[in-house]
Motif scaffolding. Sequence first.
Motif, short mmCIF file in Angstrom:
data_model
loop_
_atom_site.label_atom_id
_atom_site.label_comp_id
_atom_site.label_asym_id
_atom_site.label_seq_id
_atom_site.Cartn_x
_atom_site.Cartn_y
_atom_site.Cartn_z
N THR A 90 -23.37 6.76 101.74
CA THR A 90 -23.63 7.69 102.85
C THR A 90 -24.55 8.79 102.34
O THR A 90 -24.30 9.40 101.31
CB THR A 90 -22.31 8.29 103.37
OG1 THR A 90 -21.48 7.21 103.76
CG2 THR A 90 -22.55 9.22 104.56
N ARG A 147 -26.68 12.34 103.30
CA ARG A 147 -26.77 13.48 104.22
C ARG A 147 -27.87 14.39 103.70
O ARG A 147 -28.01 14.55 102.49
CB ARG A 147 -25.43 14.21 104.19
CG ARG A 147 -25.31 15.37 105.13
CD ARG A 147 -23.86 15.83 105.21
NE ARG A 147 -22.97 14.75 105.63
CZ ARG A 147 -21.66 14.71 105.42
NH1 ARG A 147 -21.07 15.68 104.76
NH2 ARG A 147 -20.95 13.71 105.86
N ARG A 148 -28.65 14.98 104.60
CA ARG A 148 -29.77 15.83 104.15
C ARG A 148 -29.24 17.02 103.36
O ARG A 148 -28.44 17.81 103.88
CB ARG A 148 -30.55 16.31 105.37
CG ARG A 148 -31.72 17.21 104.99
CD ARG A 148 -32.65 17.46 106.16
NE ARG A 148 -31.99 18.14 107.26
CZ ARG A 148 -32.44 18.14 108.52
NH1 ARG A 148 -33.52 17.47 108.84
NH2 ARG A 148 -31.79 18.79 109.46
N GLY A 179 -29.85 10.14 111.44
CA GLY A 179 -29.00 9.29 110.61
C GLY A 179 -28.43 8.14 111.43
O GLY A 179 -28.20 8.26 112.63
N GLY A 239 -28.18 14.32 110.34
CA GLY A 239 -26.96 13.52 110.45
C GLY A 239 -26.81 12.52 109.32
O GLY A 239 -27.68 12.41 108.45
N ASP A 240 -25.69 11.80 109.34
CA ASP A 240 -25.36 10.88 108.24
C ASP A 240 -26.07 9.53 108.39
O ASP A 240 -26.10 8.96 109.48
CB ASP A 240 -23.86 10.61 108.21
CG ASP A 240 -23.09 11.82 107.68
OD1 ASP A 240 -23.75 12.85 107.39
OD2 ASP A 240 -21.86 11.73 107.58
#
Length: 429
Positions: free
Chosen positions: A4, A6-7, A379, A403-404
């Motif tokens: 996963t 994430r930014r 994401g 987002g993820d």
Amino acid sequence: MDKTIRRPQSLSGALAVPGDKSISHRSLILNAIAGGTATITGLSDGGDVRSTAGCLRAMGVSIEPLGEPGSFRVGGRGSQLQEPADMLDAGNSGTSMRLLSGLLAGQDFLAVLTGDGSLRSRPMGRVVQPLQQMGASIMGRQANTLAPLAIRGGSLRSIEYAMPVASAQVKSCLMLAGLAADGPTVLRQPALSRDHTERMMSAMGARIETDDLALTLYPGELNPVDVAVPGDISSAAFWMVAGLIHPNARVTITGVGLNPSRAGIIDALQMMGAGDALRLENRRIEGGEPVADVVASSGSLQGIELGGEIIPIMIDELPVLSVAACFAEGVTTIRDAAELRVKESDRIATTVSELSRMGADIAARDDGMVIRGVGGLAGADVESHQDHRLAMSLAIAGLAAAGDTVIHGAEDAAVSYPVFWEHLDTLAG
Ligand code: S3P
């Protein structure tokens, strides 16, 4: 394995990417048939290079670790290898299968080359056909176009061959076979592709004459050569794009190989307007190849038209360039890149399908893609399609998306970049 992404708030730091995959393969294969011992430093520890090493060991070549990571001693056997007792497994590696086919065509024994599902679906007729013209006996599935390939090598005739595709794998395969032929082999290339084999064979005493896109190789034996493998520009490209598209980034990649037949990605990003946000520092020559540290920081990019001669010299970077294009202003058009369809995945289809899931405005063409910059991505759940470069390109998209992003098949990165996810964590803090 799922990852996963994430930014992060910022992307910063310095790192050295693994040794160049193409040079690593060649340093093992060419030294395996040299008349003496050579030392290699900075060898890639990716799955593909391990596949080449495994195949060579199965033919009696000693490849001994020297303690320092990436350092090995290769005991060249001269031109005669040993018949392998079992099938040779090239794993996911097109370079292993195609280069070793050329080597085996000149060896007086039977060998069978196989690989994983992706490799067994990739075109091998492009090497089988010219090797058969040289007199090698090769059989494969589906009218000799797909692996497994059974090769009974022996004496070879020299040929003059007009290559239908600008492929360094095909060129290198035929050069390896040409070393064992009964006269000079002449290869005519439709465009320049990476020239690591020409450089390394020349350094090992082979006689090679080049005239624009024509290359003549004379048969003969090789002397061993010590190789210091530079950092892989194809791996560095991920961090170049990450730095440019993330809003708060400054990333340094040290010791990147910048051989002109590989450096198209730098030119393409400059054409997109990277300017000072992508800088080359500390330029030097190491082991006969140009090397520099690359510094990438947040920048703004514009869409461009890419086609023609630049395509073969950045072919592996087109998926991550497509990610950059999503963050650029305007339209990016990639053409003359039909070869993308026969890589570890159909990279036109898979890049389009996975970036679309993240909200990209991207369309496939027979020989490329058209991407309209949308200023950002969202994401999403995405797939690697058993393709290391796609998995890593999607991770870079995820680093700058809102987002993820969940990447399924993240383990595929290890084919060329086993520490990719650790490096991502380091830069993302
Ligand atoms: C390679 C050549 C390229 C490239 C591959 C490695 C090599 O393939 O895509 O990742 O090491 O020679 P082609 O030469 O078939 O285009």
